[in-house]
Design a protein around this motif. Structure first.
Motif, short mmCIF file in Angstrom:
data_model
loop_
_atom_site.label_atom_id
_atom_site.label_comp_id
_atom_site.label_asym_id
_atom_site.label_seq_id
_atom_site.Cartn_x
_atom_site.Cartn_y
_atom_site.Cartn_z
N ALA A 529 0.83 -0.99 -0.58
CA ALA A 529 0.08 0.06 0.07
C ALA A 529 1.13 1.47 0.30
N ALA A 530 2.35 0.66 0.63
CA ALA A 530 3.65 2.92 0.26
C ALA A 530 3.68 2.61 -0.47
N MET A 531 3.55 1.84 -1.49
CA MET A 531 4.48 1.56 -2.63
C MET A 531 3.24 1.95 -3.40
N ASP A 532 2.26 2.07 -3.39
CA ASP A 532 1.31 2.72 -3.95
C ASP A 532 1.17 3.57 -3.77
N HIS A 533 1.24 4.16 -3.09
CA HIS A 533 1.40 5.86 -2.60
C HIS A 533 0.91 6.87 -3.82
N PRO A 534 0.85 8.17 -4.00
CA PRO A 534 0.78 8.51 -5.11
C PRO A 534 2.32 9.46 -4.82
N LEU A 535 2.37 10.03 -3.87
CA LEU A 535 3.75 10.35 -3.59
C LEU A 535 4.89 9.75 -4.01
N VAL A 536 4.72 8.77 -3.54
CA VAL A 536 5.73 7.60 -3.74
C VAL A 536 6.45 7.24 -4.89
N GLN A 537 5.16 7.21 -5.88
CA GLN A 537 5.03 6.95 -7.36
C GLN A 537 5.99 8.26 -8.23
N GLN A 538 5.76 9.03 -7.35
CA GLN A 538 5.50 10.84 -8.02
C GLN A 538 7.33 10.69 -7.69
N VAL A 539 7.65 10.33 -6.67
CA VAL A 539 9.34 10.27 -6.61
C VAL A 539 9.95 9.82 -7.31
N ASP A 541 8.92 8.10 -10.33
CA ASP A 541 9.58 8.75 -11.35
C ASP A 541 10.18 9.98 -11.84
N ALA A 542 10.60 10.86 -10.59
CA ALA A 542 10.81 12.07 -10.64
C ALA A 542 12.40 11.52 -10.63
N PHE A 543 13.11 10.19 -10.04
CA PHE A 543 14.57 10.18 -9.91
C PHE A 543 14.25 8.30 -10.15
N PRO A 544 14.40 8.73 -12.11
CA PRO A 544 14.28 6.86 -12.81
C PRO A 544 16.21 6.36 -11.98
N GLY A 545 15.10 5.11 -12.13
CA GLY A 545 16.39 3.95 -11.78
C GLY A 545 16.41 3.94 -10.26
N ALA A 546 15.88 4.56 -9.56
CA ALA A 546 15.71 5.27 -7.67
C ALA A 546 14.55 3.69 -7.44
N ARG A 547 14.65 3.04 -5.75
CA ARG A 547 14.06 2.06 -5.25
C ARG A 547 13.94 1.97 -3.99
N VAL A 548 13.37 1.63 -3.33
CA VAL A 548 12.48 2.20 -2.25
C VAL A 548 13.06 0.70 -1.59
N ARG A 549 14.30 0.74 -0.50
CA ARG A 549 14.66 0.23 0.16
C ARG A 549 14.22 -0.46 1.17
N LYS A 550 13.49 -0.06 2.05
CA LYS A 550 13.15 0.07 3.23
C LYS A 550 11.48 1.06 3.74
#
Length: 570
Positions: A529-539, A541-550
């Motif tokens: 649910a956190a990964m699907d959050h719009p704010l996370v998706q915007q981040v 999209d703004a930084f290609p290649g970035a990923r959420v580790r925790k």
């Protein structure tokens, strides 16, 4: 008279047994070997084990004489009663027989020594019937020496016999043990030693008090040779009239009456009197380590006397010690005796290491006397009003219970009515504690964590699947290998926490996922649910290649409440 003939021989050598009849305290060994020789069922190798001075080497020489004796007329065969007059018996007794080879493995440990022995085995005896190899302290041989000896030991020539003697049988390879007939020589009983030493003293023209003989036998500790050495020393010290006091002073033993006095002072906590008594005994010649050892033996005897009163009927115990020992054993509790035993053991170890053992012994006595005034742990807990089961003060407020466990009616009533109860409850600790409502596995695990049972809580969360949990009954699935200790702990703790008996039933029928699995599912759902959050998706999209580790959140998801719907990644 020649110089050799006039030379004095110590008692241990003078009274060395020359036949099986002279061996004392080893009746099973004597009977077995006598029967084997009489029936001509002779093994090719014997192993004699036991503590020092019980007759291992003497037995080996007796075996050599029994095998090679030819009788006074020269026509006899192997006999359990060697004549002692033929050339073979005399030369073996004098350690000069060419066919009886004694080897000290403590000084000849190498493979070269064993090779020399193996080379000589193939030659027939010079004059005797059997070639007998006596290897003393055989455990000292090297590994290579044992390996070289194995084949010869298993299949020796018919004219060869081996007799091994050792004080440390555990150090022998099993391959050697399996090739020998083993005989364990026992420590000689104190009564047998006293009788033996009394007869020898009479032969030597010495008068020894019975109490002095008892002290000598006690110092021998089951060893005939050690006891004869002490008797020899006492005769050199006192002549032909040997008293208990003289032997006690020579050995550094404390007077038994004063020893009882010292132990009594320690148990009463009289530190000054105990130190004065110790100084008196030490000045009289008692060694600190021997004094602590005597106290250990007395502590053990009193403890044994408390559980086995018949131990006082031993004829070796004087009447005064028997009477006083019974009185002390009845008065002293077992926890005090076991605590004293442990402190004396530690004190003896410290005295053996200390540069001045007397100081270490005195500090040990101070600790014992000081501990005698301290209450037992149970008495201390009762004195300060502590619930011994969990270490919580009875009058202290109960820690906050889980949200699923409201306060009991008894507690609620006590809060509403400040007037004291007309009569105390049967169990104050139970009445004052809120009764938790345990209707789920999560509630039981939470309570276990709260009551400082982390191992039980972890087991409940990771290994247990709840099938049915109700009032006083828990039905769970623990897999194919349930932990019996944890089941017993769970049953005991539930009864302790609720005051009721609980029945724990095991089943193989499914059950809910474990709490850990439930938490993992909730956590994964929250992470998604956190990964699907719009704010996370915007981040992202703004930084290609970035990923959420925790993902960090303000409220930890729980299988009980399912988390807060308003949670968001922080």
């Amino acid at each position: 008279m020649s110089e050799d003939a006039a030379a004095y021989r110590v008692l241990a050598r003078k009274y060395r047994p020359a036949s099986f009849a002279g061996l004392i305290g080893q009746d099973p060994l004597v009977q077995t070997l006598s029967n084997a020789i009489a029936m001509d069922r002779l093994a090719h190798a014997w192993l004699l084990t036991g503590v020092r001075g019980v007759g291992k080497t003497s037995t080996a020489r007796i075996i050599a004489r029994a095998l090679n004796c030819v009788g006074e007329d020269g026509s006899g065969g192997p006999t359990p009663e060697p004549c002692g007059a033929c050339d073979h018996c005399v030369s073996i007794a004098e350690d000069r027989h060419v066919d009886v080879i004694e080897m000290d493995a403590a000084s000849r440990t190498g493979i070269d020594d064993v090779r020399e022995l193996i080379e000589s085995v193939r030659y027939r005896p010079v004059s005797a019937r059997y070639k007998v190899y006596i290897i003393d302290e055989v455990h000292m041989l090297s590994k290579q020496a044992f390996n070289a000896l194995l084949k010869t030991l298993e299949e020796p020539p018919p004219h060869v016999k081996f007799v091994f003697a050792t004080t440390e049988v555990r150090r022998l390879p099993v391959t050697v043990l399996s090739r020998c007939q083993r005989f364990d020589l026992r420590r000689v009983d104190m009564e047998v030693l006293i009788e033996h030493f009394s007869a020898i003293a009479a032969n030597e023209g010495a008068e020894v008090e019975p109490a002095a003989l008892a002290l000598i036998a006690r110092a021998a500790d089951g060893s005939v040779r050690d006891g004869l050495s002490v008797l020899d020393q006492a005769m050199a010290h006192e002549g032909t009239d040997i008293t208990e006091e003289a032997v006690r002073g020579m050995l550094g033993f404390a007077d038994r009456t004063r020893l009882f006095d010292l132990f009594d002072m320690l148990m009463k906590g009289a530190i000054k009197d105990a130190l004065d008594c110790f100084s008196e005994l030490h000045d009289a010649g008692a060694e600190p380590q021997a004094l602590l050892q005597d106290l250990l033996e007395l502590c053990h005897w009193l403890t044994r006397l408390k559980h086995v009163p018949a131990a006082a009927d031993d004829p070796a115990v004087p009447e005064a010690e028997r009477t006083r020992g019974r009185a002390m054993a009845e008065a002293l509790p077992v926890p005090s005796l076991t605590q004293t035993w442990q402190m004396l053991l530690k004190g003896l170890e410290e005295a053996n290491r200390a540069a001045r053992p007397a100081l270490a012994a005195e500090m040990t006595l101070v600790r014992i006397a000081y501990a005698a005034d301290l209450p037992s742990p149970a008495d201390a807990l009762r004195a300060i009003g502590v619930d011994g089961s969990r270490g919580r003060a009875k009058d202290a407020p109960e820690p906050s219970a889980p949200t699923t466990a409201p306060r009991s009616a008894a507690t609620a009533g006590a809060a509403a009515d400040p007037a004291p109860a007309p009569a105390p409850a049967p169990d104050p600790a139970r009445a004052s504690a809120p009764q938790p409502r345990l209707d789920s596995l999560a509630a039981i695990a939470a309570l276990a964590e709260e009551r400082r049972e982390p191992i039980l809580s972890a087991w409940l969360r990771t290994e247990v699947r709840a099938v049915r949990i109700g009032a006083g009954a828990v039905e769970i699935n623990c897999g194919r290998s349930p932990d019996g200790r944890m089941l017993d702990l769970l049953r005991d703790r539930l009864q302790e926490w609720t005051g009721e008996r609980w029945m724990i039933a095991l089943t193989d029928d499914g059950g809910e996922p474990t709490l850990e699995e439930q938490e993992r599912v909730v956590q994964e759902a929250a992470d998604k649910a956190a990964m699907d959050h719009p704010l996370v998706q915007q981040v992202l999209d703004a930084f290609p290649g970035a990923r959420v580790r925790k993902v960090h959140r303000t409220t930890t998801p729980s299988p009980l409440g399912g988390g807060n719907d308003g949670d968001s990644p922080s």
